[in-house]
Scaffold this motif. Structure first.
Motif, PDB file in Angstrom:
ATOM      1  N   TRP A 269       4.704  10.217  -6.817  1.00 51.13           N
ATOM      2  CA  TRP A 269       5.748  10.527  -7.787  1.00 51.13           C
ATOM      3  C   TRP A 269       5.150  10.907  -9.136  1.00 51.13           C
ATOM      4  O   TRP A 269       5.670  11.795  -9.825  1.00 51.13           O
ATOM      5  N   MET A 270       4.068  10.252  -9.539  1.00 52.44           N
ATOM      6  CA  MET A 270       3.416  10.607 -10.810  1.00 52.44           C
ATOM      7  C   MET A 270       2.855  12.020 -10.739  1.00 52.44           C
ATOM      8  O   MET A 270       2.994  12.808 -11.674  1.00 52.44           O
ATOM      9  N   VAL A 271       2.220  12.364  -9.620  1.00 55.29           N
ATOM     10  CA  VAL A 271       1.671  13.710  -9.445  1.00 55.29           C
ATOM     11  C   VAL A 271       2.793  14.743  -9.445  1.00 55.29           C
ATOM     12  O   VAL A 271       2.701  15.785 -10.099  1.00 55.29           O
ATOM     13  N   ALA A 272       3.863  14.445  -8.711  1.00 51.29           N
ATOM     14  CA  ALA A 272       4.999  15.367  -8.661  1.00 51.29           C
ATOM     15  C   ALA A 272       5.615  15.539 -10.046  1.00 51.29           C
ATOM     16  O   ALA A 272       5.959  16.653 -10.450  1.00 51.29           O
ATOM     17  N   GLY A 273       5.748  14.444 -10.777  1.00 52.15           N
ATOM     18  CA  GLY A 273       6.293  14.515 -12.134  1.00 52.15           C
ATOM     19  C   GLY A 273       5.421  15.358 -13.046  1.00 52.15           C
ATOM     20  O   GLY A 273       5.909  16.166 -13.839  1.00 52.15           O
TER      21      GLY A 273
ATOM     22  N   GLY B   7       0.825  -1.209   0.000  1.00 54.11           N
ATOM     23  CA  GLY B   7       0.000   0.000   0.000  1.00 54.11           C
ATOM     24  C   GLY B   7       0.854   1.252   0.000  1.00 54.11           C
ATOM     25  O   GLY B   7       0.570   2.213  -0.722  1.00 54.11           O
ATOM     26  N   VAL B   8       1.924   1.248   0.786  1.00 52.76           N
ATOM     27  CA  VAL B   8       2.835   2.394   0.830  1.00 52.76           C
ATOM     28  C   VAL B   8       3.514   2.568  -0.527  1.00 52.76           C
ATOM     29  O   VAL B   8       3.650   3.687  -1.023  1.00 52.76           O
ATOM     30  N   ALA B   9       3.919   1.478  -1.142  1.00 52.62           N
ATOM     31  CA  ALA B   9       4.575   1.555  -2.454  1.00 52.62           C
ATOM     32  C   ALA B   9       3.622   2.120  -3.502  1.00 52.62           C
ATOM     33  O   ALA B   9       4.019   2.947  -4.330  1.00 52.62           O
ATOM     34  N   ALA B  10       2.377   1.706  -3.476  1.00 51.59           N
ATOM     35  CA  ALA B  10       1.393   2.214  -4.438  1.00 51.59           C
ATOM     36  C   ALA B  10       1.171   3.708  -4.217  1.00 51.59           C
ATOM     37  O   ALA B  10       1.122   4.485  -5.181  1.00 51.59           O
ATOM     38  N   THR B  11       1.061   4.125  -2.967  1.00 50.49           N
ATOM     39  CA  THR B  11       0.878   5.549  -2.659  1.00 50.49           C
ATOM     40  C   THR B  11       2.091   6.346  -3.120  1.00 50.49           C
ATOM     41  O   THR B  11       1.952   7.431  -3.690  1.00 50.49           O
ATOM     42  N   SER B  12       3.258   5.809  -2.895  1.00 48.17           N
ATOM     43  CA  SER B  12       4.491   6.483  -3.303  1.00 48.17           C
ATOM     44  C   SER B  12       4.541   6.660  -4.819  1.00 48.17           C
ATOM     45  O   SER B  12       4.909   7.722  -5.320  1.00 48.17           O
ATOM     46  N   ARG B  13       4.143   5.618  -5.555  1.00 50.59           N
ATOM     47  CA  ARG B  13       4.131   5.721  -7.023  1.00 50.59           C
ATOM     48  C   ARG B  13       3.166   6.813  -7.479  1.00 50.59           C
ATOM     49  O   ARG B  13       3.473   7.586  -8.388  1.00 50.59           O
ATOM     50  N   ILE B  14       2.004   6.881  -6.854  1.00 54.23           N
ATOM     51  CA  ILE B  14       1.012   7.903  -7.231  1.00 54.23           C
ATOM     52  C   ILE B  14       1.566   9.296  -6.946  1.00 54.23           C
ATOM     53  O   ILE B  14       1.450  10.208  -7.778  1.00 54.23           O
TER      54      ILE B  14
ATOM     55  N   THR C 105       3.420  17.771 -12.080  1.00 51.63           N
ATOM     56  CA  THR C 105       3.531  19.162 -11.623  1.00 51.63           C
ATOM     57  C   THR C 105       4.820  19.790 -12.133  1.00 51.63           C
ATOM     58  O   THR C 105       4.819  20.919 -12.636  1.00 51.63           O
ATOM     59  N   ILE C 106       5.914  19.053 -12.006  1.00 55.31           N
ATOM     60  CA  ILE C 106       7.204  19.571 -12.489  1.00 55.31           C
ATOM     61  C   ILE C 106       7.148  19.794 -13.993  1.00 55.31           C
ATOM     62  O   ILE C 106       7.627  20.821 -14.499  1.00 55.31           O
ATOM     63  N   THR C 107       6.552  18.878 -14.713  1.00 58.36           N
ATOM     64  CA  THR C 107       6.420  19.028 -16.163  1.00 58.36           C
ATOM     65  C   THR C 107       5.600  20.270 -16.499  1.00 58.36           C
ATOM     66  O   THR C 107       5.954  21.034 -17.393  1.00 58.36           O
ATOM     67  N   ALA C 108       4.504  20.484 -15.779  1.00 59.48           N
ATOM     68  CA  ALA C 108       3.665  21.658 -16.022  1.00 59.48           C
ATOM     69  C   ALA C 108       4.432  22.945 -15.738  1.00 59.48           C
ATOM     70  O   ALA C 108       4.311  23.926 -16.486  1.00 59.48           O
ATOM     71  N   ILE C 109       5.239  22.966 -14.704  1.00 57.25           N
ATOM     72  CA  ILE C 109       6.035  24.156 -14.379  1.00 57.25           C
ATOM     73  C   ILE C 109       7.053  24.430 -15.488  1.00 57.25           C
ATOM     74  O   ILE C 109       7.227  25.576 -15.918  1.00 57.25           O
ATOM     75  N   ILE C 110       7.718  23.381 -15.951  1.00 56.79           N
ATOM     76  CA  ILE C 110       8.699  23.547 -17.011  1.00 56.79           C
ATOM     77  C   ILE C 110       8.040  24.055 -18.281  1.00 56.79           C
ATOM     78  O   ILE C 110       8.554  24.973 -18.955  1.00 56.79           O
TER      79      ILE C 110
END
Length: 68
Positions: free
Chosen positions: A48-52, A39-46, A54-59
């Motif tokens: 990271w996808m959201v952060a990725g 469950g922690v691994a799945a949450t972590s993946r989600i 967001t970073i892409t949108a900022i760039i």
């Protein structure tokens, strides 16, 4: 079979029963920990996808503002 032998066999069977119960409890605990970690691994993946995203949108915003 003497009564001593029967008592000894009964004692051994009781010990085996206790060992089986202890092992089943440990297996259940291990399975619960594994489920929690999954469950922690799945949450972590989600996250990271959201952060990725967001970073892409900022760039993209920085690049398009720089050209505009």
């Amino acid at each position: 079979m003497t009564s001593e032998e029967a008592d000894q066999i009964t004692a051994h069977l009781d010990r085996i029963e206790v060992m089986v119960r202890e092992t089943n409890g440990r297996v259940r605990d291990i399975e619960l920990w594994r489920a929690r970690l999954q469950g922690v691994a799945a949450t972590s993946r989600i996250l990271w996808m959201v952060a990725g995203g967001t970073i892409t949108a900022i760039i993209i915003a920085m690049v398009t503002r720089g050209k505009a």
